[in-house]
Structure formats: structure tokens, C-alpha cells
Scaffold this motif. Structure first.
Motif, PDB file in Angstrom:
ATOM      1  N   LEU A 173       0.825  -1.203   0.000  1.00  0.00           N
ATOM      2  CA  LEU A 173       0.000   0.000   0.000  1.00  0.00           C
ATOM      3  C   LEU A 173       0.867   1.265   0.000  1.00  0.00           C
ATOM      4  N   LEU A 174       1.952   1.233   0.765  1.00  0.00           N
ATOM      5  CA  LEU A 174       2.844   2.391   0.813  1.00  0.00           C
ATOM      6  C   LEU A 174       3.544   2.620  -0.529  1.00  0.00           C
ATOM      7  N   ALA A 175       3.718   1.559  -1.297  1.00  0.00           N
ATOM      8  CA  ALA A 175       4.483   1.650  -2.544  1.00  0.00           C
ATOM      9  C   ALA A 175       3.673   2.232  -3.698  1.00  0.00           C
ATOM     10  N   ILE A 176       2.348   2.359  -3.546  1.00  0.00           N
ATOM     11  CA  ILE A 176       1.523   2.887  -4.629  1.00  0.00           C
ATOM     12  C   ILE A 176       0.990   4.265  -4.254  1.00  0.00           C
ATOM     13  N   ASP A 177       0.581   5.037  -5.265  1.00  0.00           N
ATOM     14  CA  ASP A 177       0.145   6.407  -5.004  1.00  0.00           C
ATOM     15  C   ASP A 177      -1.249   6.428  -4.379  1.00  0.00           C
ATOM     16  N   GLY A 178      -1.636   7.625  -3.924  1.00  0.00           N
ATOM     17  CA  GLY A 178      -2.862   7.758  -3.154  1.00  0.00           C
ATOM     18  C   GLY A 178      -4.110   7.294  -3.871  1.00  0.00           C
ATOM     19  N   LYS A 179      -4.242   7.599  -5.164  1.00  0.00           N
ATOM     20  CA  LYS A 179      -5.436   7.228  -5.913  1.00  0.00           C
ATOM     21  C   LYS A 179      -5.557   5.715  -6.028  1.00  0.00           C
ATOM     22  N   ASP A 180      -4.479   5.069  -6.414  1.00  0.00           N
ATOM     23  CA  ASP A 180      -4.500   3.608  -6.536  1.00  0.00           C
ATOM     24  C   ASP A 180      -4.624   2.945  -5.167  1.00  0.00           C
ATOM     25  N   ARG A 181      -4.052   3.582  -4.150  1.00  0.00           N
ATOM     26  CA  ARG A 181      -4.129   3.039  -2.796  1.00  0.00           C
ATOM     27  C   ARG A 181      -5.578   3.005  -2.320  1.00  0.00           C
ATOM     28  N   LYS A 182      -6.317   4.060  -2.599  1.00  0.00           N
ATOM     29  CA  LYS A 182      -7.725   4.092  -2.220  1.00  0.00           C
ATOM     30  C   LYS A 182      -8.507   2.993  -2.925  1.00  0.00           C
ATOM     31  N   LEU A 183      -8.194   2.783  -4.204  1.00  0.00           N
ATOM     32  CA  LEU A 183      -8.880   1.738  -4.968  1.00  0.00           C
ATOM     33  C   LEU A 183      -8.597   0.360  -4.379  1.00  0.00           C
ATOM     34  N   VAL A 184      -7.333   0.119  -4.035  1.00  0.00           N
ATOM     35  CA  VAL A 184      -6.957  -1.164  -3.437  1.00  0.00           C
ATOM     36  C   VAL A 184      -7.656  -1.346  -2.094  1.00  0.00           C
ATOM     37  N   LEU A 185      -7.717  -0.286  -1.309  1.00  0.00           N
ATOM     38  CA  LEU A 185      -8.391  -0.362  -0.003  1.00  0.00           C
ATOM     39  C   LEU A 185      -9.874  -0.675  -0.157  1.00  0.00           C
ATOM     40  N   VAL A 186     -10.502  -0.124  -1.190  1.00  0.00           N
ATOM     41  CA  VAL A 186     -11.911  -0.418  -1.442  1.00  0.00           C
ATOM     42  C   VAL A 186     -12.083  -1.895  -1.786  1.00  0.00           C
ATOM     43  N   VAL A 187     -11.216  -2.405  -2.653  1.00  0.00           N
ATOM     44  CA  VAL A 187     -11.285  -3.823  -3.033  1.00  0.00           C
ATOM     45  C   VAL A 187     -11.068  -4.714  -1.806  1.00  0.00           C
ATOM     46  N   LEU A 188     -10.056  -4.378  -1.005  1.00  0.00           N
ATOM     47  CA  LEU A 188      -9.778  -5.160   0.192  1.00  0.00           C
ATOM     48  C   LEU A 188     -10.935  -5.076   1.196  1.00  0.00           C
ATOM     49  N   SER A 189     -11.600  -3.939   1.237  1.00  0.00           N
ATOM     50  CA  SER A 189     -12.737  -3.787   2.149  1.00  0.00           C
ATOM     51  C   SER A 189     -13.864  -4.745   1.783  1.00  0.00           C
ATOM     52  N   PHE A 190     -14.073  -4.956   0.491  1.00  0.00           N
ATOM     53  CA  PHE A 190     -15.090  -5.924   0.067  1.00  0.00           C
ATOM     54  C   PHE A 190     -14.700  -7.338   0.473  1.00  0.00           C
ATOM     55  N   VAL A 191     -13.400  -7.634   0.421  1.00  0.00           N
ATOM     56  CA  VAL A 191     -12.921  -8.948   0.869  1.00  0.00           C
ATOM     57  C   VAL A 191     -13.200  -9.120   2.360  1.00  0.00           C
ATOM     58  N   VAL A 192     -12.943  -8.067   3.134  1.00  0.00           N
ATOM     59  CA  VAL A 192     -13.195  -8.106   4.577  1.00  0.00           C
ATOM     60  C   VAL A 192     -14.683  -8.298   4.852  1.00  0.00           C
ATOM     61  N   LEU A 193     -15.527  -7.550   4.143  1.00  0.00           N
ATOM     62  CA  LEU A 193     -16.972  -7.684   4.326  1.00  0.00           C
ATOM     63  C   LEU A 193     -17.442  -9.104   4.004  1.00  0.00           C
ATOM     64  N   PHE A 194     -16.877  -9.680   2.947  1.00  0.00           N
ATOM     65  CA  PHE A 194     -17.241 -11.048   2.578  1.00  0.00           C
ATOM     66  C   PHE A 194     -16.807 -12.022   3.664  1.00  0.00           C
ATOM     67  N   TYR A 195     -15.602 -11.832   4.209  1.00  0.00           N
ATOM     68  CA  TYR A 195     -15.087 -12.735   5.236  1.00  0.00           C
ATOM     69  C   TYR A 195     -15.962 -12.704   6.483  1.00  0.00           C
ATOM     70  N   TYR A 196     -16.275 -11.503   6.972  1.00  0.00           N
ATOM     71  CA  TYR A 196     -17.082 -11.398   8.182  1.00  0.00           C
ATOM     72  C   TYR A 196     -18.545 -11.780   7.925  1.00  0.00           C
ATOM     73  N   SER A 197     -19.045 -11.490   6.734  1.00  0.00           N
ATOM     74  CA  SER A 197     -20.416 -11.896   6.400  1.00  0.00           C
ATOM     75  C   SER A 197     -20.533 -13.410   6.365  1.00  0.00           C
ATOM     76  N   PHE A 198     -19.512 -14.049   5.813  1.00  0.00           N
ATOM     77  CA  PHE A 198     -19.492 -15.514   5.775  1.00  0.00           C
ATOM     78  C   PHE A 198     -19.438 -16.082   7.190  1.00  0.00           C
ATOM     79  N   SER A 199     -18.644 -15.437   8.049  1.00  0.00           N
ATOM     80  CA  SER A 199     -18.550 -15.874   9.438  1.00  0.00           C
ATOM     81  C   SER A 199     -19.898 -15.777  10.135  1.00  0.00           C
ATOM     82  N   MET A 200     -20.621 -14.682   9.893  1.00  0.00           N
ATOM     83  CA  MET A 200     -21.929 -14.506  10.510  1.00  0.00           C
ATOM     84  C   MET A 200     -22.953 -15.471   9.923  1.00  0.00           C
ATOM     85  N   ALA A 201     -22.908 -15.658   8.598  1.00  0.00           N
ATOM     86  CA  ALA A 201     -23.888 -16.514   7.934  1.00  0.00           C
ATOM     87  C   ALA A 201     -23.758 -17.972   8.370  1.00  0.00           C
ATOM     88  N   THR A 202     -22.526 -18.384   8.625  1.00  0.00           N
ATOM     89  CA  THR A 202     -22.282 -19.776   9.031  1.00  0.00           C
ATOM     90  C   THR A 202     -22.255 -19.933  10.537  1.00  0.00           C
TER      91      THR A 202
END
Length: 380
Positions: A173-202
Motif C-alpha cells: 500500500l505504501l508503494a503505490i500512489d494515493g489514488k490507486d491506494r484508495k482503490l486497493v483499499l476499497v477492493v480489500l474492504s469488500f474482501v473483509v466484508l465477505f469474510y465477516y459476512s461468511f462468518s456470521m452466515a455460518t
């Protein structure tokens, strides 16, 4: 070098680390308590104690973002990233290696003491917790990256392996610029939401699948990053309102752990506590920065890394030399746990002063000097 030397310490977060370390120790030591006063029959607080490791990951994500200014839009140079990785390596690896060597030597000595000339040499390795493959993975600190079904060798070190995984993500994350960093964080946030949603669903606990330990750690670590990016919102809240939020969040978290409510709720409350204490304002922060909790926070890493080996040695030696079960009486079991807690403290203080800090400083100074010399020669 990444500018971080002038960053003010968040003393409340140091106190939170101390609190979390103490709870983790109690979680592991509770197995010594007599069945007549089994805490798990009265509350789920300790049986849910594994969540305080997720709390460590949230704290780590927040503090790393704070120290290394994740909000800075410019990508960091290769030399800066190298300094960051050296600092993170120096933070976790020396004590991990020392504790791993101590565990190996303990079982090696146990094998020598229990040598049986009529059978083969035993005790150092087994097929579950202490395999040769696991030892190699531990040396490279990758043993929590999905290759084993459960913890190995020095059991608490799995979280360091998962933490290293998080450090590498943060370096990217530190190696990429702010715009791309935000995009990566958004993508990773969806991964986190999926992980915790799966935990709750199961309806599963976050520690049930050890092979997902790196994902579990990265999810909590990312929560810490996101919390930091929204941390400025706290500055506008007056101290008395902040105190109210801190007290309500703490009470709700304790109740959630007591009643064993789904892990995701407790993790969310832990994240809220990290957020509302970062400015060292409010009544909870005054409690967290008292000398006992703050000091425990300084020694928390050593407490965490040595307590399980202390537990294992004490359990086996006590029963071997006395012939008495640790759970022979309620009072005896409580006394034994109290003695172990007292024993952990001086060992951790010694480890912090003579192992952890000297090794960390030596690695940072030595490796950074080599990098600076090489960098200067290259650009001469």
C-alpha cells in the motif's frame, strides 16, 4: 527513511495492548482452574478471549497507519519501504526466534532426560504440533499462511506470522500512489466484508479455521487502517461526549463477550474503542494510561510470547515432581494460577530489557546502516 520519529505515542493504545495481553494470558491459564469454579460455566468472557488477538491486529493496523502516514498521497521510495520492513522485522522476529529456540531446547532436553535405550529417540518432534516441516515454516515465519491445520511449536507465534502477512500488504500500500491506494483499499474492504459476512452466515467463530489465519489477521488489520483514515472525525467530539461513548462501548463489549454474542459484533466494538481512544482524551484513556496498564503494554509482546511456554513447563514439572494434580482443589488451582501470573511478570520484564529491545535496536541500526551505505554508493 519514512518520517516517523516525531510521531506522538498513543499511550492509551499502549495500555490497551497491556489489557489485551493480560486477558490472553488468563484465557490460556484458565485450564488450570478446578472444575468446581470453571469460569466458562459462568461466562463466555474467557472462552471468547481469542478475539483479543483480533484486537491486536486492529491496533496494529491503526498504529502502522498513524506512524507511517498512510494518508500521504505520494508513493514511498524503495529505500523507505526497505526501512519500514527492517523496522517491522526487528519488531517481531528476534523474540520469535528466541522463543522458538527456547521451545525447541525444552523438548530436546526433555528427550534427553527421558532417553530410553530400548526404544528410539523421541519427544522433540511429533506428527501434530512439532513436526520438522512446521519448524522450518516457523523459522521463516510463514506457519500461519494456510499450510497447517493448527498452531505449532511456540503456539502464540501464529499471530506473528499472520502479522508479517499484514506488514507485507501494508508495504504494498505504501508503494503505490494515493489514488490507486484508495482503490486497493476499497477492493480489500469488500474482501473483509465477505469474510465477516461468511462468518456470521455460518455462525462460526473467527478462530475455527486456522488455515484462514492470514485472512483473519488481514481483515482486522484493514479495519485498523480504515479507522485511522476516519480518525479525524473524533477531534470534533467534546471530551464529555467522548467519555460517554468510551464507557458505553466498553460496557457493551464486555456484555457481548460475556454472553458469547457473534464474533463480528465484538470485533466491531473493539474497533470503536480503538477509534475513540486514539487522541488520549476521555475517562477511559485516563484509566488506560495509569502506570500498571501502560507498563503492561510496554511488556505486552514479551508477556504474550513467553507465557505459553511458562504454562507448559509449569504444568508438566509440577505434576511430575509433586505427583499432585493441578486441579486437586479449587484453592490450590487458584493459587497455582496466581503464582504463574506472578512468574510471567519478571520473565517478561527481563525479556523486554535484555532480549527484545536490544535485539530490535541492533537490527535497526545495523541493517539501516547497510542500506544507507549501499544507497549512498549507488547514487554517488
Amino acid at each position: 527513511m519514512i518520517q516517523m520519529l516525531n510521531m506522538k505515542e498513543i499511550r492509551s493504545h499502549t495500555g490497551l495492548r497491556g489489557w489485551a495481553a493480560i486477558i490472553v494470558v488468563l484465557v490460556h491459564f484458565r485450564s488450570f482452574i478446578h472444575p468446581s469454579i470453571d469460569p466458562d460455566e459462568m461466562t463466555s468472557f474467557l472462552s471468547k478471549g481469542y478475539l483479543w488477538v483480533d484486537f491486536f491486529f486492529i491496533l496494529s493496523g491503526f498504529v502502522m497507519s498513524y506512524i507511517y502516514r498512510i494518508e500521504h498521497p505520494k508513493p514511498r521510495a524503495f529505500c523507505e519501504i526497505t526501512h519500514y520492513l527492517i523496522a517491522r522485522f526487528a519488531r517481531i522476529y528476534p523474540l520469535h526466534l528466541m522463543s522458538l529456540v527456547a521451545v525447541f531446547l525444552f523438548f530436546f532436553l526433555a528427550a534427553l532426560i527421558n532417553w530410553d535405550w530400548e526404544s528410539k529417540f523421541c519427544c522433540v518432534f511429533d506428527d501434530s504440533l512439532r513436526s520438522a516441516e512446521a519448524l522450518i515454516a516457523n523459522l521463516f515465519l510463514v506457519h500461519a499462511w494456510g499450510m497447517f491445520d493448527w498452531v505449532t511449536w511456540n503456539l502464540p507465534s501464529w499471530s506473528l506470522s499472520a502479522e508479517l502477512f499484514c506488514y507485507l500488504i501494508f508495504a504494498a500500500l505504501l508503494a503505490i500512489d494515493g489514488k490507486d491506494r484508495k482503490l486497493v483499499l476499497v477492493v480489500l474492504s469488500f474482501v473483509v466484508l465477505f469474510y465477516y459476512s461468511f462468518s456470521m452466515a455460518t455462525n462460526s467463530d473467527v478462530d475455527e479455521n486456522f488455515r484462514l489465519s492470514a485472512v483473519r489477521a488481514a481483515s482486522a488489520f484493514l479495519i485498523g487502517i480504515v479507522l485511522f483514515l476516519m480518525s479525524r472525525l473524533i477531534s470534533s467530539i467534546p471530551d464529555h461526549y467522548l467519555t460517554y461513548i468510551q464507557i458505553e462501548a466498553s460496557i457493551t463489549l464486555l456484555l457481548a463477550l460475556h454472553f458469547g454474542i457473534t464474533d463480528v459484533i465484538s470485533i466491531g466494538l473493539m474497533a470503536l474503542i480503538v477509534l475513540v481512544t486514539w487522541e488520549d482524551r476521555g475517562a477511559l484513556c485516563k484509566l488506560l494510561t495509569t502506570r500498571p496498564l501502560y507498563t503492561a503494554g510496554l511488556f505486552s509482546f514479551s508477556i504474550y510470547m513467553w507465557h505459553y511456554l511458562i504454562k507448559f513447563i509449569a504444568q508438566n514439572d509440577w505434576e511430575y515432581y509433586t505427583g499432585l494434580s493441578l486441579q486437586s482443589s479449587a484453592m490450590g488451582s487458584m493459587l497455582f494460577v496466581a503464582c504463574l501470573l506472578v512468574l510471567v511478570i519478571p520473565i517478561s520484564v527481563w525479556s523486554y530489557r535484555f532480549l527484545e529491545m536490544p535485539a530490535r535496536k541492533w537490527i535497526i541500526v545495523r541493517f539501516n546502516s547497510l542500506i544507507e551505505v549501499k544507497y549512498a554508493t549507488k547514487h554517488a
